[in-house]
Design a protein around this motif. Structure first.
Motif, PDB file in Angstrom:
ATOM      1  N   SER A 178       3.021  -3.735 -19.028  1.00  0.00           N
ATOM      2  CA  SER A 178       2.306  -4.764 -18.262  1.00  0.00           C
ATOM      3  C   SER A 178       0.821  -4.416 -18.297  1.00  0.00           C
ATOM      4  CB  SER A 178       2.799  -4.734 -16.813  1.00  0.00           C
ATOM      5  OG  SER A 178       1.910  -5.431 -15.956  1.00  0.00           O
ATOM      6  N   THR A 179      -0.032  -5.409 -18.036  1.00  0.00           N
ATOM      7  CA  THR A 179      -1.449  -5.077 -17.890  1.00  0.00           C
ATOM      8  C   THR A 179      -1.650  -4.167 -16.665  1.00  0.00           C
ATOM      9  OG1 THR A 179      -1.716  -7.205 -16.775  1.00  0.00           O
ATOM     10  CG2 THR A 179      -2.455  -7.085 -19.067  1.00  0.00           C
ATOM     11  N   ALA A 180      -0.666  -4.173 -15.741  1.00  0.00           N
ATOM     12  CA  ALA A 180      -0.704  -3.232 -14.618  1.00  0.00           C
ATOM     13  C   ALA A 180      -0.443  -1.807 -15.095  1.00  0.00           C
ATOM     14  CB  ALA A 180       0.319  -3.628 -13.550  1.00  0.00           C
ATOM     15  N   GLY A 181      -0.101  -1.652 -16.384  1.00  0.00           N
ATOM     16  CA  GLY A 181       0.105  -0.333 -16.967  1.00  0.00           C
ATOM     17  C   GLY A 181      -1.152   0.212 -17.622  1.00  0.00           C
ATOM     18  N   SER A 211       2.219   0.109 -11.032  1.00  0.00           N
ATOM     19  CA  SER A 211       1.297   0.622 -12.051  1.00  0.00           C
ATOM     20  C   SER A 211       1.714   2.012 -12.520  1.00  0.00           C
ATOM     21  CB  SER A 211      -0.139   0.661 -11.510  1.00  0.00           C
ATOM     22  OG  SER A 211      -0.673  -0.645 -11.496  1.00  0.00           O
ATOM     23  N   ALA A 212       2.126   2.870 -11.604  1.00  0.00           N
ATOM     24  CA  ALA A 212       2.561   4.212 -12.020  1.00  0.00           C
ATOM     25  C   ALA A 212       3.744   4.092 -12.983  1.00  0.00           C
ATOM     26  CB  ALA A 212       2.950   5.048 -10.806  1.00  0.00           C
ATOM     27  N   ASN A 224      -4.486  -1.294  -9.337  1.00  0.00           N
ATOM     28  CA  ASN A 224      -5.043  -2.192  -8.331  1.00  0.00           C
ATOM     29  C   ASN A 224      -4.545  -1.771  -6.959  1.00  0.00           C
ATOM     30  OD1 ASN A 224      -6.723  -4.595  -8.889  1.00  0.00           O
ATOM     31  ND2 ASN A 224      -5.217  -4.931 -10.505  1.00  0.00           N
ATOM     32  N   ALA A 225      -5.299  -2.136  -5.897  1.00  0.00           N
ATOM     33  CA  ALA A 225      -4.800  -1.870  -4.546  1.00  0.00           C
ATOM     34  C   ALA A 225      -3.460  -2.583  -4.428  1.00  0.00           C
ATOM     35  CB  ALA A 225      -5.784  -2.422  -3.524  1.00  0.00           C
ATOM     36  N   THR A 226      -2.486  -1.961  -3.848  1.00  0.00           N
ATOM     37  CA  THR A 226      -1.093  -2.432  -3.629  1.00  0.00           C
ATOM     38  C   THR A 226      -0.165  -2.357  -4.851  1.00  0.00           C
ATOM     39  OG1 THR A 226      -1.216  -4.837  -4.090  1.00  0.00           O
ATOM     40  CG2 THR A 226      -1.901  -4.110  -1.881  1.00  0.00           C
ATOM     41  N   SER A 280       0.841  -1.196   0.000  1.00  0.00           N
ATOM     42  CA  SER A 280       0.000   0.000   0.000  1.00  0.00           C
ATOM     43  C   SER A 280       0.881   1.253   0.000  1.00  0.00           C
ATOM     44  CB  SER A 280      -0.921  -0.002   1.221  1.00  0.00           C
ATOM     45  OG  SER A 280      -0.167   0.313   2.368  1.00  0.00           O
ATOM     46  N   VAL A 281       0.274   2.359  -0.367  1.00  0.00           N
ATOM     47  CA  VAL A 281       1.015   3.622  -0.438  1.00  0.00           C
ATOM     48  C   VAL A 281       1.650   3.949   0.906  1.00  0.00           C
ATOM     49  CG1 VAL A 281       0.716   6.123  -0.722  1.00  0.00           C
ATOM     50  CG2 VAL A 281      -0.327   4.555  -2.368  1.00  0.00           C
TER      51      VAL A 281
END
Ligand code: NDP
Length: 241
Positions: free
Chosen positions: A144-147, A158-159, A151-153, A100-101
């Motif tokens: 990545s698909t995270a791009g 992702s950034a 998602n949380a965490t 988490s942030v």
């Protein structure tokens, strides 16, 4: 008709294992000479030896941290000199940590951006003048698909990967007039050490995406006629477990 890659020269970052190693192997199979980058020299030596034996192409290595501008600039300069010219840069080296942030230490969050986003920018900037001068080049960035979905965490990861897509698209529009193709590949979870280390769920081999699946897409994108480029491609599993 698909073009042949035989005799091309490519630099692959993060080539010591996982997706980068598979891309290097697939390029060599097509007759492409290689310059390989990662931090761990023993991994690079092992990959280079096995590729030379299997495919007979020239393989040079340079240990470097892409997050360190001087280190990656000197690695790219060395590999360019050894190869003679560079047709392809595969920006694959990357790192992942989830949290988490508030839980993730600031230094860890910064490091993910430093490696995945700034490292890719440094490597690209180091070879771009050469490609512009030759009026030719191919750059493949592994996002990545995270791009494309947060998602949380995954805020840091992702950034970095969203940022990488912005960089890729902007650079593509900037340099396509020099016949340089800049492309992004966005895989979902791939069976590698990185995925295991962050605790991603992995299915069996019949279902789980493997590094060689990503490598095949990279080769296919390079084999497209030079008059077109694959702007971005998302690779997901057909029937995940
Ligand atoms: P691995 O951890 O298996 O391999 C990463 C490679 O990159 C290693 O050779 C590593 O070597 C190198 N590397 C890592 N950090 C640096 C650095 N700072 N400088 C130079 N080299 C570095 O990862 P994957 O193969 O799974 O990942 C490759 C790319 O694919 C990454 O960009 C990742 O974000 C992306 N991706 C991965 C997915 C997955 O599920 N596995 C899904 C979607 C995208 P060393 O540690 O010796 O430097």
């Amino acid at each position: 008709m698909a073009q042949s890659l035989r005799g091309w020269n490519a630099i692959v970052t993060g080539a010591g294992k996982g997706i980068g190693k598979a891309i290097a192997e697939h390029l060599a199979k097509e007759g492409v000479n290689l310059g390989l980058v990662a931090r761990t020299e023993s991994d690079l030596r092992q990959v280079a030896d096995s590729i030379r034996t299997a495919y007979g192409v020239s393989v040079y290595t340079s240990a470097a941290d892409i997050a360190d501008r001087a280190s990656i600039e000197s690695a790219i300069a060395q590999l360019k000199d050894q190869l003679g010219s560079v047709d392809v840069l595969i920006n694959n080296a990357g790192t992942a940590k989830f949290g988490s942030v508030l839980d993730m230490p600031v230094e860890e969050w910064e490091r993910i951006i430093q490696v995945n986003l700034l490292g890719t920018y440094y490597a690209t900037r180091a070879i771009l003048p050469h490609m512009v001068e030759r009026n030719r080049g191919h750059i493949v960035n592994i996002s990545s698909t995270a791009g494309e979905k947060g998602n949380a965490t995954t805020s840091a990861y992702s950034a970095s990967k969203f940022g990488l897509l912005g960089f890729t698209e902007s650079l593509m529009y900037e340099v396509r007039k020099h016949n340089i193709r800049v492309m992004a590949i966005l895989p979902s979870t791939v069976n590698t050490e990185l995925a295991r280390n962050v605790g991603l769920k992995l299915g069996d081999e019949d279902h789980q995406m493997q590094p060689e699946d990503v490598a095949e897409l990279v080769i296919d994108s390079l084999r497209l006629p030079n008059r077109v480029l694959l702007k971005s491609a998302t690779l997901i599993m057909t029937n995940p477990q």
